[in-house]
Design an enzyme around this catalytic site. Structure first.
Site, PDB file in Angstrom:
ATOM      1  CG  HIS A 199      41.230  47.164  35.445  1.00 44.24           C
ATOM      2  ND1 HIS A 199      40.722  46.850  36.683  1.00 44.24           N
ATOM      3  CD2 HIS A 199      42.343  47.889  35.688  1.00 44.24           C
ATOM      4  CE1 HIS A 199      41.498  47.364  37.627  1.00 44.24           C
ATOM      5  NE2 HIS A 199      42.498  48.000  37.034  1.00 44.24           N
TER       6      HIS A 199
ATOM      7  CG  HIS B   7      42.907  43.482  39.305  1.00 45.69           C
ATOM      8  ND1 HIS B   7      42.500  43.181  40.584  1.00 45.69           N
ATOM      9  CD2 HIS B   7      43.078  44.824  39.274  1.00 45.69           C
ATOM     10  CE1 HIS B   7      42.435  44.294  41.288  1.00 45.69           C
ATOM     11  NE2 HIS B   7      42.783  45.297  40.522  1.00 45.69           N
TER      12      HIS B   7
ATOM     13  CG  ASP C 174      45.489  46.230  36.769  1.00 47.34           C
ATOM     14  OD1 ASP C 174      45.298  47.456  36.830  1.00 47.34           O
ATOM     15  OD2 ASP C 174      45.965  45.571  37.712  1.00 47.34           O
TER      16      ASP C 174
END
Length: 375
Positions: A43, A205, A279
């Site tokens: 991610h 996340h 993230d």
């Protein structure tokens, strides 16, 4: 995975090949080394244009592959746009880099089954991303009718074997921001899993014990989750201690300590359902330190050392390699990497900022001490 202590000459400590290495020296010549299979980042936000050129090399220096988020302006909604973005990413990498960007499509109410078929055929698009409209950065074009307009597309994704990546929060402003993940699970994910049990889903996340409990409740191999370094190391106090801390503000927001502890227990349990997803989401410093600051934490240069620190704090370094390097490719049905990467134990201070276009970006843990670095 290999964990060992070695004697390193002082000259080696002082002549590392990166900024992390250069900061890793200490007065002791005895160093603890941790070598693992090279990880992937499942991610990642790389932005575009000058921002892309500034941050992409940081990820490429550590990770072999990364799932690239499609929430640009305009969003990456077609295979043609994904291929073009991939070419821009490759163009800004060092000439000797073998980093592989794994592309995604941004799901909208107007996405078609034909586009999903083209995505699978391309071999470059590995997943489709669900942003509830208005839930996070550049999500205005996101989904408003998942169980109506999007259902034919989701059914086609099952046929094509493409996973659905979800930003797991409702966008309803009447729902408390700290409850939006739980409500999303109850009102969206649970019904979706019942309706399409063969659809592979990644909860991205995750931030709550509710998410951990949900993942434990579904059949093996259908739902997995990425976990960020900030949600393993910080709780919501970090946003407010000593005044408002904009560089600790992200979406989903940090949660209570009991949720952080649940995440740590999950990722260090050895479960294959959890894997690394930073993230990492850079924003120019002035857009964070603003009356209406942007959500996102930039962690790419120091994410792997931060994960090592989180695992070491609970005596689980032996579980790091599976989380960082095995569980992700296994879920995505991709081969594991054959290359390795080595971390060195030793305290050093994270830089206060990195260049970002014509400005700067403040990283997670800026100015603080961290106990691992990249060799």
């Amino acid at each position: 995975m290999s964990l060992k202590k070695v004697t390193m000459p002082l000259s080696h400590q002082e002549s590392g090949s990166s900024s992390l290495d250069a900061a890793a020296g200490s007065s002791s010549s005895i160093k603890q080394l941790l070598t693992i299979t090279q990880p992937d980042d499942w991610h990642l936000h790389l932005r575009d244009n000058d921002g892309l050129a500034a941050v992409a090399p940081h990820s490429a220096a550590v990770f072999k592959r990364a799932i690239i988020m499609p929430n640009l302006k305009p969003p990456v909604t077609t295979v043609a746009a994904a291929v073009s973005y991939r070419e821009r990413i490759l163009k800004v990498l060092p000439s000797d880099s073998d980093f592989e960007p794994l592309m995604t499509l941004y799901l909208t109410d107007a996405t078609t089954k034909d586009e999903i078929q083209r995505a699978r055929k391309s071999g470059l698009v590995k997943a489709v991303k669900l942003y509830p409209a208005g839930a996070t950065t550049n999500s205005q074009a996101g989904v408003t009718d998942l169980f109506g307009k999007c259902m034919p597309v989701l059914e086609e994704m099952v046929k094509q074997g493409l996973p659905l990546l979800v930003h797991g929060e409702v966008a309803d402003s009447s729902v408390d921001i700290f409850d939006r993940e739980r409500v999303f699970i109850e009102t969206v994910l649970e019904p979706l899993v019942r309706k399409l049990p063969q659809l592979r889903i990644v909860m991205e996340h995750i931030t709550t014990k509710d998410a951990v409990d949900f993942i434990s409740s579904v059949p093996e191999g259908t739902v997995a989750a990425t976990v960020t370094p900030q949600h393993l190391l910080l709780n919501r106090n970090a946003i407010f201690q000593g005044g408002l801390q904009p560089h600790n503000y992200c979406l989903p927001v940090l949660k209570r300590e009991l949720h952080r502890q649940a995440l740590v227990a999950a990722v260090t349990s050895g479960s294959p359902h959890y894997f690394l997803g930073t993230d990492s989401a850079p924003h120019e410093r002035l857009t964070k330190e603003a009356p209406c600051g942007c959500a996102g934490i930039f962690s790419a240069p120091i994410a792997l050392p931060l994960y090592a620190q989180a695992f070491e704090e609970v005596g689980a370094l032996d579980k790091l390699e599976a989380f960082a390097s095995f569980n992700g490719p296994d879920f995505y049905q991709l081969p594991r990497n054959s290359s390795t990467i080595t971390l060195v134990k030793g305290a050093w201070s994270v830089p206060h900022q990195y260049g970002f276009g014509s400005g700067s970006v403040v990283p997670m843990w800026a100015g603080q001490t961290i106990n691992w670095s990249l060799k």
